[in-house]
Motif scaffolding. Sequence first.
Motif, PDB file in Angstrom:
ATOM      1  N   THR A   1       0.908  -1.040   0.093  1.00  0.00           N
ATOM      2  CA  THR A   1      -0.394  -0.113  -0.202  1.00  0.00           C
ATOM      3  C   THR A   1       0.907   1.494  -0.416  1.00  0.00           C
ATOM      4  O   THR A   1       0.782   2.226   0.010  1.00  0.00           O
ATOM      5  N   ALA A   2       1.962   1.269   0.672  1.00  0.00           N
ATOM      6  CA  ALA A   2       2.360   1.947   1.068  1.00  0.00           C
ATOM      7  C   ALA A   2       3.493   2.757  -0.518  1.00  0.00           C
ATOM      8  O   ALA A   2       3.556   3.998  -0.792  1.00  0.00           O
ATOM      9  N   GLU A   3       3.835   1.615  -1.364  1.00  0.00           N
ATOM     10  CA  GLU A   3       4.480   2.390  -2.896  1.00  0.00           C
ATOM     11  C   GLU A   3       3.515   2.124  -2.821  1.00  0.00           C
ATOM     12  O   GLU A   3       3.152   3.301  -4.585  1.00  0.00           O
ATOM     13  N   ARG A   4       1.972   1.309  -3.263  1.00  0.00           N
ATOM     14  CA  ARG A   4       1.115   1.739  -4.050  1.00  0.00           C
ATOM     15  C   ARG A   4       0.440   4.051  -3.852  1.00  0.00           C
ATOM     16  O   ARG A   4       0.201   4.073  -5.120  1.00  0.00           O
ATOM     17  N   ASP A   5       0.859   4.248  -3.119  1.00  0.00           N
ATOM     18  CA  ASP A   5       0.246   5.227  -2.767  1.00  0.00           C
ATOM     19  C   ASP A   5       1.087   6.082  -3.438  1.00  0.00           C
ATOM     20  O   ASP A   5       0.575   7.142  -3.648  1.00  0.00           O
ATOM     21  N   ARG A   6       2.214   6.252  -3.399  1.00  0.00           N
ATOM     22  CA  ARG A   6       3.401   7.314  -3.675  1.00  0.00           C
ATOM     23  C   ARG A   6       2.806   6.756  -5.350  1.00  0.00           C
ATOM     24  O   ARG A   6       3.150   8.272  -5.534  1.00  0.00           O
ATOM     25  N   MET A   7       3.157   5.824  -5.926  1.00  0.00           N
ATOM     26  CA  MET A   7       2.813   5.381  -7.496  1.00  0.00           C
ATOM     27  C   MET A   7       1.446   6.328  -7.854  1.00  0.00           C
ATOM     28  O   MET A   7       2.112   7.189  -8.441  1.00  0.00           O
ATOM     29  N   TYR A   8       0.836   6.343  -7.134  1.00  0.00           N
ATOM     30  CA  TYR A   8      -1.297   6.932  -7.169  1.00  0.00           C
ATOM     31  C   TYR A   8      -0.452   8.646  -7.086  1.00  0.00           C
ATOM     32  O   TYR A   8      -1.306   9.394  -8.464  1.00  0.00           O
ATOM     33  N   LEU A   9      -0.193   8.987  -6.464  1.00  0.00           N
ATOM     34  CA  LEU A   9       0.640  10.259  -6.363  1.00  0.00           C
ATOM     35  C   LEU A   9       1.204  11.205  -7.123  1.00  0.00           C
ATOM     36  O   LEU A   9       0.296  12.069  -7.954  1.00  0.00           O
ATOM     37  N   LYS A  10       2.000  10.220  -7.529  1.00  0.00           N
ATOM     38  CA  LYS A  10       2.837  10.565  -8.682  1.00  0.00           C
ATOM     39  C   LYS A  10       2.061  10.431 -10.257  1.00  0.00           C
ATOM     40  O   LYS A  10       1.830  12.211 -10.909  1.00  0.00           O
ATOM     41  N   HIS A  11       0.847  10.364  -9.981  1.00  0.00           N
ATOM     42  CA  HIS A  11       0.614   9.581 -10.722  1.00  0.00           C
ATOM     43  C   HIS A  11      -0.714  11.064 -11.072  1.00  0.00           C
ATOM     44  O   HIS A  11      -0.681  11.569 -11.782  1.00  0.00           O
ATOM     45  N   VAL A  12      -1.632  10.767 -10.353  1.00  0.00           N
ATOM     46  CA  VAL A  12      -2.196  12.151  -9.921  1.00  0.00           C
ATOM     47  C   VAL A  12      -1.762  13.386 -10.508  1.00  0.00           C
ATOM     48  O   VAL A  12      -2.324  14.597 -10.622  1.00  0.00           O
ATOM     49  N   ARG A  13      -0.718  13.657 -10.336  1.00  0.00           N
ATOM     50  CA  ARG A  13      -0.139  15.293  -9.588  1.00  0.00           C
ATOM     51  C   ARG A  13       0.019  15.215 -11.565  1.00  0.00           C
ATOM     52  O   ARG A  13       0.309  16.366 -12.518  1.00  0.00           O
ATOM     53  N   LYS A  14       0.818  14.147 -11.828  1.00  0.00           N
ATOM     54  CA  LYS A  14       0.962  14.241 -13.352  1.00  0.00           C
ATOM     55  C   LYS A  14      -0.250  14.062 -14.582  1.00  0.00           C
ATOM     56  O   LYS A  14      -0.080  15.076 -15.313  1.00  0.00           O
ATOM     57  N   LEU A  15      -1.454  13.877 -13.848  1.00  0.00           N
ATOM     58  CA  LEU A  15      -2.694  14.720 -14.730  1.00  0.00           C
ATOM     59  C   LEU A  15      -3.012  15.621 -14.300  1.00  0.00           C
ATOM     60  O   LEU A  15      -3.489  16.550 -15.542  1.00  0.00           O
ATOM     61  N   ARG A  16      -3.123  15.946 -13.299  1.00  0.00           N
ATOM     62  CA  ARG A  16      -3.933  17.572 -13.038  1.00  0.00           C
ATOM     63  C   ARG A  16      -2.211  19.004 -14.041  1.00  0.00           C
ATOM     64  O   ARG A  16      -2.906  19.489 -14.666  1.00  0.00           O
TER      65      ARG A  16
END
Lengths: 200, 150
Positions: B76-91
């Motif tokens: 989950t910790a690793e997934r959260d970091r990837m997830y937030l990176k992608h969200v920032r990219k989307l914005r």
Amino acid sequence: MYQPRPVLSYPVLSVGQQPEQTKQYLFTKAHKLPTDEELTVEEVNLSSVTLTAAAFQYGKYCENYNNEFMLCRREEKDPRKCLDEGKLVTSCALEFFRKVKKSCSAELADYSYCLDKSSTNLDPSKCRRTQGVYDQCILDNLGIERPHFGYFSRAKVHHTERPRPPVLGVPEGGEFPNKPDGLPDDFPMSKPAYGNRRFM
Amino acid sequence: MAGVGYKQDMPPAGGYRPMDWKRVPGRSYLGGIASFAIFGVVTTGAWMLYYKGKRSIWGREIEQRSAKLAIEPLLTAERDRMYLKHVRKLRDEEEKLMADVPGWQVGKLYDEPIFKTVGDDFWWDPQMNEFYLHNDLQHFKKRSYIHWIL
């Protein structure tokens, strides 16, 4: 009575008219999103087989960090607020796997190979012999005993210093100001029509 | 009667033997009590064996579930970091894409936000089609398990 429609600041589409761009509803500029530098740490570069093979001892070794992170994650419901806890989890995992690599590398490799090849769903009951060797090696070198088989399926009580986050819509302290007072114990009641007031 | 050339077939002398019309019951080996007793013993034994096997299956399931739960925080910790990176990219991608549209605010439809009663920094998980907005469509299909239909 006729009410004029409010003037919208964006064009209203008629039927069949396509918008110029796809509607996008994502995060606004007001959202604080962490930067890539904050999110980039050294990750545990291991396959699911190795992680599953070492899961019990790893979970025992990093139990406090893991419980803290999962509690934060469930309470806050926000991945941005638990990044530090998550980094601690990953660094603890790296520390554990470095220790294992130093002392029980071959045993873990044998056990994970057996897990990988003996069943389709990483069934540990097929690999008791290699597992025994691995467990003994970890116990001798790292001093971690393998917990019993249902240890991580049980509910746990975790003590944390982190303050409890406010729940959306619930005031501070959990007490609503307009809470109705209950009836006093000696409130005069008429005789129940059907014998008792348990159900009606 | 002579000169017919055949002999009439007649019952034997003294008539046929009496017809078997009485019920002949089969030999009974077990009575009612013994039947029920055997049924009870066999059923109880079968249930015990079934429960024994079921317990071992439960044990194996619990062990596998425990292993998965033990590594869940790490994943989950690793997934959260990837997830937030992608969200920032989307914005960032949206900001770049909609730069030419006058009045467009990132994350809103012009000036219409999604939520009005929560604060600016409220977190929600984006919908799946929003999350895969700037990806290849095939990635979205594969992730939502519809790649074999469409």
